[in-house]
Scaffold this motif. Sequence first.
Motif, mmCIF file in Angstrom:
data_model
loop_
_atom_site.group_PDB
_atom_site.id
_atom_site.type_symbol
_atom_site.label_atom_id
_atom_site.label_comp_id
_atom_site.label_asym_id
_atom_site.label_seq_id
_atom_site.Cartn_x
_atom_site.Cartn_y
_atom_site.Cartn_z
ATOM 1 N N ASP A 50 0.837 -1.198 0.079
ATOM 2 C CA ASP A 50 0.097 0.000 0.001
ATOM 3 C C ASP A 50 1.004 1.112 0.056
ATOM 4 O O ASP A 50 0.727 2.334 -0.677
ATOM 5 C CB ASP A 50 -0.824 -0.080 1.143
ATOM 6 N N PHE A 51 1.816 1.290 0.795
ATOM 7 C CA PHE A 51 2.987 2.440 0.858
ATOM 8 C C PHE A 51 3.527 2.765 -0.477
ATOM 9 O O PHE A 51 3.506 3.670 -1.174
ATOM 10 C CB PHE A 51 4.082 2.038 1.865
ATOM 11 N N VAL A 52 3.868 1.498 -1.266
ATOM 12 C CA VAL A 52 4.596 1.851 -2.320
ATOM 13 C C VAL A 52 3.321 2.114 -3.530
ATOM 14 O O VAL A 52 3.667 3.193 -4.354
ATOM 15 C CB VAL A 52 5.329 0.358 -2.776
ATOM 16 N N ILE A 53 2.225 1.687 -3.565
ATOM 17 C CA ILE A 53 1.344 1.957 -4.483
ATOM 18 C C ILE A 53 0.771 3.478 -4.273
ATOM 19 O O ILE A 53 0.938 4.156 -5.333
ATOM 20 C CB ILE A 53 -0.001 1.048 -4.171
ATOM 21 N N THR A 54 0.739 3.846 -2.918
ATOM 22 C CA THR A 54 0.484 5.159 -2.844
ATOM 23 C C THR A 54 1.495 6.198 -3.309
ATOM 24 O O THR A 54 1.250 7.267 -3.966
ATOM 25 C CB THR A 54 -0.043 5.521 -1.214
ATOM 26 N N GLY A 55 2.756 5.856 -3.051
ATOM 27 C CA GLY A 55 3.783 6.775 -3.128
ATOM 28 C C GLY A 55 4.274 6.961 -4.678
ATOM 29 O O GLY A 55 5.264 7.493 -4.893
ATOM 30 N N THR A 56 3.936 5.736 -5.718
ATOM 31 C CA THR A 56 4.193 5.911 -6.864
ATOM 32 C C THR A 56 3.225 6.161 -7.970
ATOM 33 O O THR A 56 3.821 6.038 -9.275
ATOM 34 C CB THR A 56 4.844 4.292 -7.232
ATOM 35 N N GLY A 57 2.128 6.589 -7.347
ATOM 36 C CA GLY A 57 1.371 7.402 -8.531
ATOM 37 C C GLY A 57 -0.074 6.565 -8.544
ATOM 38 O O GLY A 57 -0.734 6.744 -9.353
ATOM 39 N N GLY A 58 -0.152 5.515 -7.580
ATOM 40 C CA GLY A 58 -1.207 4.620 -7.410
ATOM 41 C C GLY A 58 -2.343 5.281 -6.888
ATOM 42 O O GLY A 58 -2.264 6.479 -6.308
ATOM 43 N N PRO A 59 -3.441 4.394 -6.861
ATOM 44 C CA PRO A 59 -4.550 4.799 -5.767
ATOM 45 C C PRO A 59 -4.093 5.090 -4.274
ATOM 46 O O PRO A 59 -2.968 4.517 -3.879
ATOM 47 C CB PRO A 59 -5.656 3.839 -5.698
ATOM 48 N N GLN A 60 -4.818 5.982 -3.503
ATOM 49 C CA GLN A 60 -4.390 6.398 -2.158
ATOM 50 C C GLN A 60 -4.819 5.207 -1.260
ATOM 51 O O GLN A 60 -5.824 5.184 -0.730
ATOM 52 C CB GLN A 60 -5.083 7.544 -1.648
ATOM 53 N N THR A 61 -4.240 4.222 -1.151
ATOM 54 C CA THR A 61 -4.354 3.011 -0.507
ATOM 55 C C THR A 61 -3.912 3.012 0.916
ATOM 56 O O THR A 61 -4.159 2.304 1.768
ATOM 57 C CB THR A 61 -4.140 1.653 -1.101
ATOM 58 N N TYR A 62 -2.598 3.744 1.263
ATOM 59 C CA TYR A 62 -1.867 3.442 2.337
ATOM 60 C C TYR A 62 -2.562 4.261 3.586
ATOM 61 O O TYR A 62 -3.072 5.570 3.310
ATOM 62 C CB TYR A 62 -0.463 4.302 2.065
ATOM 63 N N GLN A 63 -2.956 3.509 4.507
ATOM 64 C CA GLN A 63 -3.713 3.999 5.706
ATOM 65 C C GLN A 63 -2.500 4.081 7.166
ATOM 66 O O GLN A 63 -3.311 4.445 7.975
ATOM 67 C CB GLN A 63 -4.621 3.396 6.062
ATOM 68 N N GLY A 64 -1.218 3.822 6.818
ATOM 69 C CA GLY A 64 -0.262 3.780 8.077
ATOM 70 C C GLY A 64 0.043 5.014 8.312
ATOM 71 O O GLY A 64 -0.302 6.004 7.816
ATOM 72 N N ASN A 65 0.892 4.897 9.185
ATOM 73 C CA ASN A 65 1.655 6.390 9.898
ATOM 74 C C ASN A 65 2.583 6.694 9.065
ATOM 75 O O ASN A 65 3.178 5.659 8.041
ATOM 76 C CB ASN A 65 2.029 5.809 11.431
ATOM 77 N N ASP A 66 3.115 7.891 9.239
ATOM 78 C CA ASP A 66 4.284 8.233 8.379
ATOM 79 C C ASP A 66 5.491 7.621 8.829
ATOM 80 O O ASP A 66 5.620 7.045 9.812
ATOM 81 C CB ASP A 66 4.564 9.981 8.539
ATOM 82 N N MET A 67 6.345 7.722 7.852
ATOM 83 C CA MET A 67 7.741 6.972 8.291
ATOM 84 C C MET A 67 8.533 7.158 9.629
ATOM 85 O O MET A 67 9.086 6.454 10.300
ATOM 86 C CB MET A 67 8.681 7.175 7.106
ATOM 87 N N ARG A 68 8.347 8.583 9.928
ATOM 88 C CA ARG A 68 9.071 9.208 11.022
ATOM 89 C C ARG A 68 8.336 8.351 12.338
ATOM 90 O O ARG A 68 9.232 7.910 13.310
ATOM 91 C CB ARG A 68 8.913 10.540 11.040
ATOM 92 N N THR A 69 7.330 8.249 12.355
ATOM 93 C CA THR A 69 6.348 7.798 13.429
ATOM 94 C C THR A 69 6.710 6.266 13.296
ATOM 95 O O THR A 69 6.813 5.637 14.685
ATOM 96 C CB THR A 69 4.978 8.033 13.129
ATOM 97 N N VAL A 70 6.512 5.593 12.225
ATOM 98 C CA VAL A 70 6.717 4.272 12.353
ATOM 99 C C VAL A 70 8.070 3.557 12.904
ATOM 100 O O VAL A 70 8.042 2.545 13.423
ATOM 101 C CB VAL A 70 6.487 3.541 10.777
ATOM 102 N N HIS A 71 9.182 4.650 12.630
ATOM 103 C CA HIS A 71 10.436 4.074 12.887
ATOM 104 C C HIS A 71 11.030 5.027 14.233
ATOM 105 O O HIS A 71 12.170 4.457 14.478
ATOM 106 C CB HIS A 71 11.258 4.343 11.728
ATOM 107 N N ALA A 72 10.119 5.695 15.029
ATOM 108 C CA ALA A 72 10.504 6.311 15.869
ATOM 109 C C ALA A 72 10.864 5.213 17.087
ATOM 110 O O ALA A 72 10.388 4.266 17.344
ATOM 111 C CB ALA A 72 9.672 7.185 16.417
#
Length: 119
Positions: A50-72
């Motif tokens: 979902d992260f890659v799909i959303t970040g590469t121009g696909g439909p907005q499927t990623y519902q997770g936290n931002d990378m800073r939050t995920v990796h804090a």
Amino acid sequence: MTESLFVRLGEQSGIEKIASDLVDNHLANPTIAARFAGSDVTRLKRMAADFVITGTGGPQTYQGNDMRTVHANMNINDIEFMAVVDDAMNALDKNGIGQREKEEILFILYSLRPEVVHL
């Protein structure tokens, strides 16, 4: 007009395969495998796709936290970051992704480095 990276990576099904291979690579990589111990592998694969799909121009499927939050608080270092990059490149190679697309993915990964690596 140039096709989006999403299309050039094989759209949803292609990206799902790449993400699945990426997570499998992480689980087999001795440098970072311990970070994934006890994880819900199916969920990891879905979130990665979902992260890659959303970040590469696909439909907005990623519902997770931002990378800073995920990796804090994970204290990820450069060696681990490079292991992830290597795993990503191997997943792209396995799926026959071209050089141009690999370079674009590398650019994206390196742009995320400050949000992931915490020394």
